[in-house]
Scaffold this motif. Sequence first.
Motif, PDB file in Angstrom:
ATOM      1  N   LYS A  43      -3.218   2.285   4.167  1.00 50.77           N
ATOM      2  CA  LYS A  43      -2.621   2.857   5.371  1.00 50.77           C
ATOM      3  C   LYS A  43      -3.211   4.224   5.632  1.00 50.77           C
ATOM      4  O   LYS A  43      -3.289   5.058   4.727  1.00 50.77           O
ATOM      5  CB  LYS A  43      -1.099   2.957   5.219  1.00 50.77           C
ATOM      6  N   ASP A  44      -3.614   4.449   6.870  1.00 44.59           N
ATOM      7  CA  ASP A  44      -4.126   5.753   7.281  1.00 44.59           C
ATOM      8  C   ASP A  44      -3.020   6.557   7.946  1.00 44.59           C
ATOM      9  O   ASP A  44      -2.259   6.032   8.762  1.00 44.59           O
ATOM     10  CB  ASP A  44      -5.296   5.589   8.252  1.00 44.59           C
ATOM     11  N   THR A  45      -2.929   7.831   7.590  1.00 45.09           N
ATOM     12  CA  THR A  45      -1.987   8.752   8.198  1.00 45.09           C
ATOM     13  C   THR A  45      -2.784   9.864   8.879  1.00 45.09           C
ATOM     14  O   THR A  45      -4.004   9.952   8.699  1.00 45.09           O
ATOM     15  CB  THR A  45      -1.049   9.359   7.145  1.00 45.09           C
ATOM     16  N   PRO A  46      -2.139  10.723   9.634  1.00 47.58           N
ATOM     17  CA  PRO A  46      -2.878  11.848  10.239  1.00 47.58           C
ATOM     18  C   PRO A  46      -3.505  12.781   9.216  1.00 47.58           C
ATOM     19  O   PRO A  46      -4.353  13.604   9.570  1.00 47.58           O
ATOM     20  CB  PRO A  46      -1.798  12.569  11.056  1.00 47.58           C
ATOM     21  N   TYR A  47      -3.109  12.654   7.927  1.00 47.80           N
ATOM     22  CA  TYR A  47      -3.580  13.598   6.913  1.00 47.80           C
ATOM     23  C   TYR A  47      -4.476  12.959   5.862  1.00 47.80           C
ATOM     24  O   TYR A  47      -5.115  13.670   5.086  1.00 47.80           O
ATOM     25  CB  TYR A  47      -2.378  14.252   6.217  1.00 47.80           C
ATOM     26  N   GLY A  48      -4.511  11.634   5.796  1.00 50.55           N
ATOM     27  CA  GLY A  48      -5.344  11.005   4.787  1.00 50.55           C
ATOM     28  C   GLY A  48      -5.080   9.514   4.698  1.00 50.55           C
ATOM     29  O   GLY A  48      -4.396   8.923   5.532  1.00 50.55           O
ATOM     30  N   ASN A  49      -5.616   8.899   3.660  1.00 54.12           N
ATOM     31  CA  ASN A  49      -5.466   7.464   3.449  1.00 54.12           C
ATOM     32  C   ASN A  49      -4.689   7.199   2.165  1.00 54.12           C
ATOM     33  O   ASN A  49      -4.951   7.802   1.123  1.00 54.12           O
ATOM     34  CB  ASN A  49      -6.847   6.796   3.361  1.00 54.12           C
ATOM     35  N   ILE A  50      -3.727   6.294   2.251  1.00 49.97           N
ATOM     36  CA  ILE A  50      -2.944   5.864   1.097  1.00 49.97           C
ATOM     37  C   ILE A  50      -3.307   4.415   0.805  1.00 49.97           C
ATOM     38  O   ILE A  50      -3.156   3.547   1.671  1.00 49.97           O
ATOM     39  CB  ILE A  50      -1.435   5.994   1.353  1.00 49.97           C
ATOM     40  N   THR A  51      -3.798   4.156  -0.377  1.00 46.14           N
ATOM     41  CA  THR A  51      -4.205   2.811  -0.766  1.00 46.14           C
ATOM     42  C   THR A  51      -3.482   2.407  -2.042  1.00 46.14           C
ATOM     43  O   THR A  51      -3.461   3.155  -3.017  1.00 46.14           O
ATOM     44  CB  THR A  51      -5.729   2.732  -0.994  1.00 46.14           C
ATOM     45  N   LYS A  52      -2.895   1.211  -2.008  1.00 45.24           N
ATOM     46  CA  LYS A  52      -2.244   0.653  -3.192  1.00 45.24           C
ATOM     47  C   LYS A  52      -3.096  -0.492  -3.725  1.00 45.24           C
ATOM     48  O   LYS A  52      -3.698  -1.244  -2.952  1.00 45.24           O
ATOM     49  CB  LYS A  52      -0.843   0.146  -2.849  1.00 45.24           C
ATOM     50  N   GLY A  53      -3.148  -0.598  -5.036  1.00 46.19           N
ATOM     51  CA  GLY A  53      -3.959  -1.646  -5.636  1.00 46.19           C
ATOM     52  C   GLY A  53      -3.515  -1.982  -7.040  1.00 46.19           C
ATOM     53  O   GLY A  53      -2.586  -1.377  -7.589  1.00 46.19           O
ATOM     54  N   GLU A  54      -4.173  -2.977  -7.617  1.00 48.93           N
ATOM     55  CA  GLU A  54      -3.892  -3.412  -8.984  1.00 48.93           C
ATOM     56  C   GLU A  54      -5.158  -3.319  -9.821  1.00 48.93           C
ATOM     57  O   GLU A  54      -6.249  -3.646  -9.352  1.00 48.93           O
ATOM     58  CB  GLU A  54      -3.378  -4.850  -8.998  1.00 48.93           C
ATOM     59  N   TYR A  55      -4.969  -2.884 -11.050  1.00 53.46           N
ATOM     60  CA  TYR A  55      -6.078  -2.819 -11.998  1.00 53.46           C
ATOM     61  C   TYR A  55      -5.604  -3.475 -13.287  1.00 53.46           C
ATOM     62  O   TYR A  55      -4.796  -2.920 -14.016  1.00 53.46           O
ATOM     63  CB  TYR A  55      -6.484  -1.368 -12.251  1.00 53.46           C
ATOM     64  N   TYR A  56      -6.068  -4.696 -13.522  1.00 53.07           N
ATOM     65  CA  TYR A  56      -5.614  -5.493 -14.655  1.00 53.07           C
ATOM     66  C   TYR A  56      -4.093  -5.579 -14.700  1.00 53.07           C
ATOM     67  O   TYR A  56      -3.467  -5.413 -15.752  1.00 53.07           O
ATOM     68  CB  TYR A  56      -6.154  -4.911 -15.968  1.00 53.07           C
ATOM     69  N   GLY A  57      -3.487  -5.836 -13.540  1.00 53.74           N
ATOM     70  CA  GLY A  57      -2.048  -6.013 -13.458  1.00 53.74           C
ATOM     71  C   GLY A  57      -1.250  -4.735 -13.318  1.00 53.74           C
ATOM     72  O   GLY A  57      -0.041  -4.788 -13.079  1.00 53.74           O
ATOM     73  N   GLU A  58      -1.904  -3.572 -13.454  1.00 51.98           N
ATOM     74  CA  GLU A  58      -1.216  -2.285 -13.335  1.00 51.98           C
ATOM     75  C   GLU A  58      -1.256  -1.806 -11.885  1.00 51.98           C
ATOM     76  O   GLU A  58      -2.294  -1.861 -11.238  1.00 51.98           O
ATOM     77  CB  GLU A  58      -1.870  -1.233 -14.235  1.00 51.98           C
ATOM     78  N   GLN A  59      -0.117  -1.316 -11.393  1.00 49.25           N
ATOM     79  CA  GLN A  59      -0.028  -0.815 -10.033  1.00 49.25           C
ATOM     80  C   GLN A  59      -0.593   0.602  -9.941  1.00 49.25           C
ATOM     81  O   GLN A  59      -0.304   1.445 -10.791  1.00 49.25           O
ATOM     82  CB  GLN A  59       1.430  -0.817  -9.561  1.00 49.25           C
TER      83      GLN A  59
END
Length: 317
Positions: A47-63
């Motif tokens: 998600k992009d906001t007026p101030y930056g980008n927020i990205t959620k993801g998984e790395y070997y099952g870890e949030q």
Amino acid sequence: TFFVPKNGWKVAVKICFLILISAVIISEPDRFLRQLMLPAVTVTETKDTPYGNITKGEYYGEQNIFYNQRLLYYHDDAVEREEDIHYAMLQREKQERVLLISGSPQSDLPEILKYDVEKIIFVERDPELAGSARSKITGSAGKLVIENEDAFRYVRSGGESFNTIIMLLPPPSTLSVNRFYTVEFFKNAKQRLVTGGVFMCSPGPNDNYFNQESVNLYSSIYNSLAAVFSHIIPVAGNKLYFIASDDELSVSFCHLAEERGIENVYVSRAFLSDDLTVKKSAEVIALMDKETRQNRSAFPIACFHFQSYNFSKNLKE
């Protein structure tokens, strides 16, 4: 289609571009592009906001949560969250008001609440990041005040005083972030501290070997702090921390945690040794060059040193 001479070809080109544009809109291109930028992580949301980008993801099952490509939060980050908070908070027995500048509310706020605090002010310019803060301190939400404004302006504007100010902004990689590591900002921060209050920041990573570029970077910020505070101690943890105050400071964190009755996973005798922490801090202090120029708003030298330090990691490029 201005350069296409035949009307039939014009229609064909328009249809092709219409299909292409429709495919881009339907297929979530933002998520695809973020996945290219974070190949080791499975991106689940961006998600992009007026101030930056927020990205959620998984790395070997870890949030994980990334903010502008910088890892902000990951599951079970005991080492980072405890170092970020307790190195500063343990310095004083009385902790009534705490100012937290940026950071991860999921991780940092529960650690602050281990102390008998009356008020926590969390300054985060991006409302999307600050929005989840209240939900992370269930039962103590009345202690939290969220300020969605520029932290530099907030500290400079004056107001109530704090026992501890913890700044968890990234290193001075840009001119914008460099403002927070200048003599001017440190002076403003000191004015917002009670007598004997504690300020802590982390200007970069803690390397086993400090090359000349990293020494220049940390010396510039160390000298800037020394121009404002009477006592500064570096702590070589997961990151390099600088703790500053006009009263005495200690790096005997294991002893302080036991004395204050604070139960931690990592900042405790189970993982740390006060003797080794003292020696590491002394080694870092010995590396600091007192002749290195201070970092000021009119002469942002720390930003230059940080870029030089990054280039020095790979001389082939």
